[in-house]
Design a protein around this motif. Structure first.
Motif, PDB file in Angstrom:
ATOM      1  N   SER A 288       0.845  -1.187   0.000  1.00 53.80           N
ATOM      2  CA  SER A 288       0.000   0.000   0.000  1.00 53.80           C
ATOM      3  C   SER A 288       0.878   1.233   0.000  1.00 53.80           C
TER       4      SER A 288
ATOM      5  N   ARG B  65       0.624   5.627   0.640  1.00 57.17           N
ATOM      6  CA  ARG B  65      -0.168   6.780   1.065  1.00 57.17           C
ATOM      7  C   ARG B  65       0.617   8.063   0.815  1.00 57.17           C
TER       8      ARG B  65
ATOM      9  N   GLN C 160      -3.888  10.543   0.464  1.00 56.69           N
ATOM     10  CA  GLN C 160      -4.458   9.810  -0.670  1.00 56.69           C
ATOM     11  C   GLN C 160      -3.851   8.419  -0.689  1.00 56.69           C
ATOM     12  N   ASP C 161      -4.681   7.377  -0.706  1.00 56.79           N
ATOM     13  CA  ASP C 161      -4.217   6.002  -0.619  1.00 56.79           C
ATOM     14  C   ASP C 161      -4.247   5.314  -1.977  1.00 56.79           C
ATOM     15  N   ALA C 162      -3.275   4.435  -2.174  1.00 63.17           N
ATOM     16  CA  ALA C 162      -3.225   3.602  -3.376  1.00 63.17           C
ATOM     17  C   ALA C 162      -2.649   2.247  -2.968  1.00 63.17           C
ATOM     18  N   SER C 163      -2.859   1.234  -3.797  1.00 60.58           N
ATOM     19  CA  SER C 163      -2.334  -0.091  -3.493  1.00 60.58           C
ATOM     20  C   SER C 163      -2.138  -0.874  -4.780  1.00 60.58           C
TER      21      SER C 163
ATOM     22  N   ALA D  42      -3.455   2.500 -11.691  1.00 56.12           N
ATOM     23  CA  ALA D  42      -4.388   3.519 -12.168  1.00 56.12           C
ATOM     24  C   ALA D  42      -3.779   4.899 -11.977  1.00 56.12           C
TER      25      ALA D  42
ATOM     26  N   LYS E  81      -5.059   7.916 -11.946  1.00 53.52           N
ATOM     27  CA  LYS E  81      -5.775   8.796 -11.020  1.00 53.52           C
ATOM     28  C   LYS E  81      -5.504   8.400  -9.570  1.00 53.52           C
ATOM     29  N   GLU E  82      -5.357   7.106  -9.320  1.00 52.10           N
ATOM     30  CA  GLU E  82      -5.134   6.626  -7.959  1.00 52.10           C
ATOM     31  C   GLU E  82      -3.710   6.892  -7.486  1.00 52.10           C
ATOM     32  N   TRP E  83      -2.737   6.772  -8.413  1.00 52.31           N
ATOM     33  CA  TRP E  83      -1.331   6.898  -8.039  1.00 52.31           C
ATOM     34  C   TRP E  83      -0.771   8.285  -8.294  1.00 52.31           C
TER      35      TRP E  83
ATOM     36  N   ASN F 115      -7.765  16.862  -6.422  1.00 49.27           N
ATOM     37  CA  ASN F 115      -8.636  15.958  -7.181  1.00 49.27           C
ATOM     38  C   ASN F 115      -8.203  15.888  -8.639  1.00 49.27           C
TER      39      ASN F 115
END
Length: 323
Positions: A188, A190, A209-212, A221, A223-225, A245
């Motif tokens: 994970s 953050r 903001q979290d990603a995994s 992804a 947008k996620e990373w 965002n």
């Protein structure tokens, strides 16, 4: 200010301002939501750049640059150029005259490794962000070692910590860092933006903001990373501004006490990426994940450009946005 890394030439430029392309009243009375129209109320002005001086390049035998990754200026107009390849900081006067070199490669007091960002610390020293071990190495303006800026650890902080960027925010320091932690299925990640006081203590977390990534079905992804990095800044008034965002024209504004003051919005039409541009973005992320030992990583690239690329707060109370 522009630095051309390919030719190792540093160009220092100033702006002759006839008007503002994008002008936001960031010092106005706080509102929960601030709405700006798509069309600039004061019109669009063409701003001409004027070169003040330049150093380096193929024809300059006296100045040697490796890779310049960051440039800052102090209140007296002196420029500090961080060379991440040579792990040193070259200092130039407002007129472009070489003054001295501070810092050097190593692990002792005032020495740095894997440097990539430079900041004016709240007490007036020069801070150099070091990737690993992750810390802010402090130097006096003359180059003498100072007490390193140690960041307090949060109560829920665990895993490997890596600093991304730091900016002076009045009497505080605004810092973006990441926490990476292994899990049973992968790891994970953050991203965190926080405020620290002049001693490095009392963290006030602004945004996370979290990603995994799952080893069995790894999907990267965009947008996620996406990390905050260039899409956040701080002002001399102690406020912090960030477009948190991805894909939206929203700028969060936090007060020096860490509380969200208001959000700036603007009507904005999305700009679609061409096939060539999307391929280039994919190549960047493929390079970023090349060292991750997960088979067959899949990528989810956004079809549109992120509306906000960089933001900068000036001492006159305006906020400049690059779309």
């Amino acid at each position: 200010m522009s630095h051309l890394l390919g030719s190792r030439t540093i160009q220092i430029l100033t702006l002759t301002l006839a008007g503002l392309v994008l002008l936001f009243p960031v010092s106005a009375v706080a509102q929960e939501q601030v709405m700006n129209p798509a069309k600039a109320p004061k019109g669009v002005e063409k701003i001409e750049l004027k070169e003040l001086w330049r150093v380096g390049g193929y024809d300059d035998e006296e100045v040697l640059f490796g890779v310049i990754t960051d440039i800052i200026a102090d209140r007296n107009g002196n420029f500090y150029m961080l060379d991440s390849q040579l792990n040193e900081v070259q200092v130039y006067s407002p007129a472009g005259a070489y003054q001295r070199t501070i810092g050097r490669e190593g692990e002792g007091p005032g020495e740095i490794r894997m440097a990539f960002n430079i900041v004016l610390l709240p007490k007036g020293n020069i801070g150099v962000l070091q990737a690993f071990p992750s810390k802010i190495v402090a130097l006096t303006h003359a180059g003498d070692p100072a007490d390193d800026y140690q960041l307090a650890s949060g109560e829920d902080e665990s895993g490997f910590k890596m600093l991304f960027l730091a900016r002076n925010a009045g009497e505080n320091l605004a810092v973006v860092y990441a926490l990476t932690q292994p899990s049973e299925s992968g790891f994970s990640h953050r991203n965190v933006a926080s405020l620290f006081d002049s001693e490095g203590g009392y963290e006030r977390q602004l945004h996370s903001q979290d990603a995994s990534l799952n080893a069995a079905d790894a999907v990267f992804a965009e947008k996620e990373w996406d990390v905050l990095r260039n899409r956040w800044t701080s002002g001399s008034n102690g406020r912090v501004y960030s477009a948190v965002n991805f894909g939206e024209y929203n700028i969060n504004v936090w007060n020096p006490d860490g509380k969200l003051s208001h959000v700036i919005h603007r009507e904005y039409s999305q700009h679609k990426r061409t096939a060539e541009q999307s391929e280039r973005v994919l190549e960047i992320y493929e390079g970023f994940t090349r060292q991750i030992p997960f088979p067959n990583i899949k990528y989810k690239i956004e079809p549109n450009w992120n509306p906000i690329q960089t933001i900068n707060a000036l001492d006159d109370g305006t906020l400049w946005v690059q779309t």
